[in-house]
Design a protein around this motif. Structure first.
Motif, short mmCIF file in Angstrom:
data_model
loop_
_atom_site.label_atom_id
_atom_site.label_comp_id
_atom_site.label_asym_id
_atom_site.label_seq_id
_atom_site.Cartn_x
_atom_site.Cartn_y
_atom_site.Cartn_z
N ASP A 78 0.27 -26.62 28.07
CA ASP A 78 1.32 -27.01 29.00
C ASP A 78 1.10 -26.25 30.30
O ASP A 78 1.20 -25.02 30.32
CB ASP A 78 2.69 -26.66 28.40
CG ASP A 78 3.83 -27.15 29.27
OD1 ASP A 78 3.59 -27.44 30.46
OD2 ASP A 78 4.96 -27.23 28.77
N GLU B 102 -1.06 -31.76 36.06
CA GLU B 102 0.28 -32.24 35.67
C GLU B 102 0.21 -33.69 35.19
O GLU B 102 0.84 -34.06 34.20
CB GLU B 102 1.27 -32.15 36.85
CG GLU B 102 1.73 -30.74 37.18
CD GLU B 102 0.73 -30.02 38.07
OE1 GLU B 102 -0.19 -30.68 38.62
OE2 GLU B 102 0.85 -28.78 38.22
N ASN B 103 -0.56 -34.52 35.91
CA ASN B 103 -0.70 -35.91 35.48
C ASN B 103 -1.26 -36.00 34.07
O ASN B 103 -0.77 -36.77 33.25
CB ASN B 103 -1.65 -36.66 36.42
CG ASN B 103 -0.94 -37.11 37.69
OD1 ASN B 103 0.29 -37.29 37.68
ND2 ASN B 103 -1.67 -37.26 38.76
N LYS C 225 2.80 -25.63 32.74
CA LYS C 225 3.92 -24.82 33.25
C LYS C 225 4.02 -23.47 32.55
O LYS C 225 4.63 -22.54 33.05
CB LYS C 225 5.23 -25.58 33.09
CG LYS C 225 5.45 -26.56 34.22
CD LYS C 225 6.83 -27.17 34.16
CE LYS C 225 6.90 -28.39 35.05
NZ LYS C 225 7.62 -29.49 34.43
N TYR D 12 1.46 -34.27 31.53
CA TYR D 12 2.81 -34.84 31.45
C TYR D 12 2.83 -36.36 31.50
O TYR D 12 3.78 -36.97 31.03
CB TYR D 12 3.69 -34.28 32.58
CG TYR D 12 3.81 -32.77 32.55
CD1 TYR D 12 4.01 -32.09 31.34
CD2 TYR D 12 3.69 -32.01 33.71
CE1 TYR D 12 4.09 -30.72 31.30
CE2 TYR D 12 3.78 -30.63 33.67
CZ TYR D 12 3.97 -29.99 32.46
OH TYR D 12 4.05 -28.63 32.41
#
Lengths: 332, 319
Positions: free
Chosen positions: A276, B239-240, A278, B243
């Motif tokens: 992840d 991120e693409n 983040k 997520y």
């Protein structure tokens, strides 16, 4: 000293459900120097480990390379002789049995190795490899063939593959064959030493699912050894964290992740990257050291521990129970 | 401005008297100071891609088509001599196995100094100083002493730090790292990843990072290319990819990671196996393992579809 009959953990588990008790086992390897090969010191690969493995459950064992987890696996299988301590399998001490006496027990404890390329004999067809274990059971030739077919189907390899050689299979398939071989003698315990770390990500999940299915179907207990704490968390009922030959923390798998106590467990958990973007890893060691440094006295972890006090350097701390399913070897 | 830009790269190998393409129509670019991760399983062509950039592919391999532009030069057209000026100076490489990629019979100093001597004219004393600075830079304690150690005297993590020091020796603008932490323990891996980030912030080096480990990708990447069977199946920002994954293979990979929270559930695995180089299907390479396969997937390789800025996917069905 008699057999200590108290199960050291699993308050809710009856003693009958404990398959293997490991009590204070030690294995030291000599360090030899010079022409005369004089022993100048000892590597304490396994230094007084206590663990219980329950029937049909999975005990996860996590640690970095060199912490002694594979040596522990070899000791349990009696592939290496134990220096000190007891192995109690189904209530019977097995650490000092002769090879002949141990033979009927060996088929109850099997292993799946890490390297699916090196652990299958390239000169034998996979049928022969799996059949070899069945000969020990002294099954009739025809029955053996039938059983090999069954086993292969169980692990998802077509029975027609039994006349093929290991090189004709992919890594994932070879690991399935390794599992079939371990299963062939109806074991009660399978030691899985990094069973998926040599495999591709998409194949790992297949093997993990297979191991879980087999546990459900046959009630086999696993000692699941891995450096991947996320994977161990997914697989195991209990988790033991090993550092320099000792168990530093032992807990129910959910408890361990919710409430890790030992600084080393915390260090391991903070170093594991999450898939992840983040959640970035961020951790600082007390000192910039890559190496696991050997420590002679006191807590083995104090040199790397951010909370170490002078007491830690001197006193040997036992594995202490802090709640119903949680043991920690730490002074704090 | 792109530092490295690879266009339509096709690399093939002669195997058993046949010629097979290991890398097909691969295009990507890396900007200054950016980290691009190429992620994929064994045999997907990620290492071949990285080796072709430095023109280090084995003798039975050929770059059949495509351009590799680096700082306005096309690396596919340079002579061997001109390439040598680029390797280790402008672009350096870090390999997976730090034990085998260091020479066991030379000291650490010899090996760092070699990179400097080959590319620059420097005085002897200056070399020692630079070696010490480099070792400090990569976090090796007591560099003055360590300088005269042999590789076997160092731990795995320290060896990889030395490899990074060698890679940094001539201030390259691009580092290609091929699975640099795969052989290391997690705590050491975390330190090496931190080191990469620190160095990148300080020197604005671009990083082309090759790995199979999605968790590492999430830690370090700005952009990600997912490769399968020689082609890039999906490309986008980190991120693409994490997520909003679009390709069934990317989704499958992310789903197959064990999550502690979903212990009772079975892992979602991708059925089947990675196709062998010589027996790759004609259409979309993923169709034999894909749950969405339609007739068109079997017939031809899909083209890229642009989903949003910089997020592209090669799939007939999704996207």
């Amino acid at each position: 000293m008699g057999i200590e009959l108290d199960a050291i953990y699993w308050d809710n588990v009856y003693l009958d459900d404990i398959l293997l008790q490991i009590r204070k086992i030690k294995k030291y390897f000599p360090i030899k120097r010079g022409i005369l090969k004089k022993t100048v010191g000892w590597i304490k690969a396994v230094d007084g480990v206590d663990l219980d493995i329950a029937k049909g459950k999975t005990l996860g064992l996590v640690g970095e390379s060199g912490c002694g987890k594979s040596t522990l696996a070899r000791l349990i299988l009696r592939l290496t002789d134990i220096d000190e301590g007891k192995l109690i399998f189904e209530g019977r001490e097995i650490q000092s049995l002769s090879d002949k006496e141990f033979k009927p027990i060996r088929k109850k404890i099997q292993i799946v190795f890490q390297d699916p390329f090196g652990s299958l004999n390239p000169k034998m067809t996979i049928g022969e490899t799996i059949e070899e274990g069945l000969r020990v059971l002294e099954l009739h030739a025809e029955k053996r063939k039938k059983r090999v077919k069954e086993l292969l189907e169980m692990v998802g390899i077509p029975a027609s593959g039994m006349d093929m050689y290991p090189h004709e299979f992919s890594g994932g398939q070879r690991q399935r064959i390794g599992i079939a071989r371990a299963l062939s003698v109806n074991p009660l315990l399978i030691v899985c030493d990094e069973p998926v770390s040599a495999l591709d990500v998409s194949i790992q999940a297949q093997i993990i699912n297979l191991l879980k299915d087999l546990q459900e179907a046959f009630g086999i207990a696993y000692l699941f050894i891995s450096h991947d704490i996320n994977l161990v968390g997914y697989m195991s009922d209990m988790i033991a964290i090993m550092y320099l030959g000792q168990i530093v923390e032992l807990a129910d798998s959910e408890e361990l992740f919710r409430n890790p106590k030992h600084p080393y467990t915390n260090l391991l958990l903070s170093a594991v990257p999450e898939p992840d973007p983040k959640k970035k890893i961020f951790f600082k060691l007390k000192r910039q050291t890559d190496t696991i440094e050997w420590v002679e006295h006191g807590c083995k972890f104090w040199k790397r521990c951010p909370y170490a006090s002078s007491e830690c350097k001197e006193t040997e701390i036992p594995l202490k129970k802090i709640s119903s399913a949680h043991w920690v070897k730490c002074i704090r | 401005m792109e530092l490295l830009s690879v266009r339509d790269l096709n690399v093939g190998f002669f195997i058993e008297e046949k010629f097979a393409l290991a890398v097909r129509d691969v295009s990507f670019s890396v900007k200054k100071g950016e980290t691009l991760c190429i992620v994929g399983e064994s045999g997907c062509g990620k290492t071949v891609t990285s080796l072709s950039i430095l023109r280090l592919i084995p003798p039975n391999g050929r770059i059949v088509k495509g351009n590799i532009h680096f700082k306005e030069k096309d690396l596919t057209r340079l002579s061997e001599e001109q390439m040598r000026d680029i390797r280790g100076k402008e672009i350096s490489m870090i390999f997976q196995e730090p034990l085998t990629s260091l020479n066991p019979v030379f000291t650490i100093k010899d090996q760092i100094a070699e990179a400097i001597i080959v590319h620059e004219n420097v005085l002897k004393q200056e070399i020692t100083d630079r070696c010490i600075t480099l070792l400090k830079e990569v976090g090796i304690p007591e560099p003055e002493k360590r300088l005269y150690d042999y590789p076997h005297q160092l731990s795995g993590g320290q060896r990889q730090r030395v490899m990074i020091a060698i890679a940094l020796a001539c201030n390259p603008s691009l580092i290609i790292a091929d699975e640099p932490t795969t052989a290391l323990d997690v705590t050491v891996q975390a330190q090496i990843l931190n080191l990469f980030k620190e160095l990148q912030e300080r020197y604005k080096i671009s990083l082309l990072y090759i790995t199979h480990d999605l968790s590492v990708v999430a830690q370090i990447a700005d952009k990600v290319c997912v490769m399968y069977s020689g082609i890039i199946v999906e490309e986008g920002s980190v991120e693409n990819i994490f997520y909003r994954p679009a390709h069934p293979y990317t989704r499958g990979l992310l789903d197959s990671l064990p999550k502690r929270a979903h212990k009772k559930q079975k892992l979602k695995s991708i059925p089947g196996v990675v196709p062998d180089l010589l027996s790759r299907p004609k259409g979309c390479p993923f169709y034999p393992r894909c749950s969405l396969t339609k007739q068109v997937c079997i017939e031809k390789i899909p083209n890229f579809k642009e989903l949003e800025d910089g997020h592209r996917v090669r799939c007939h069905i999704l996207g």
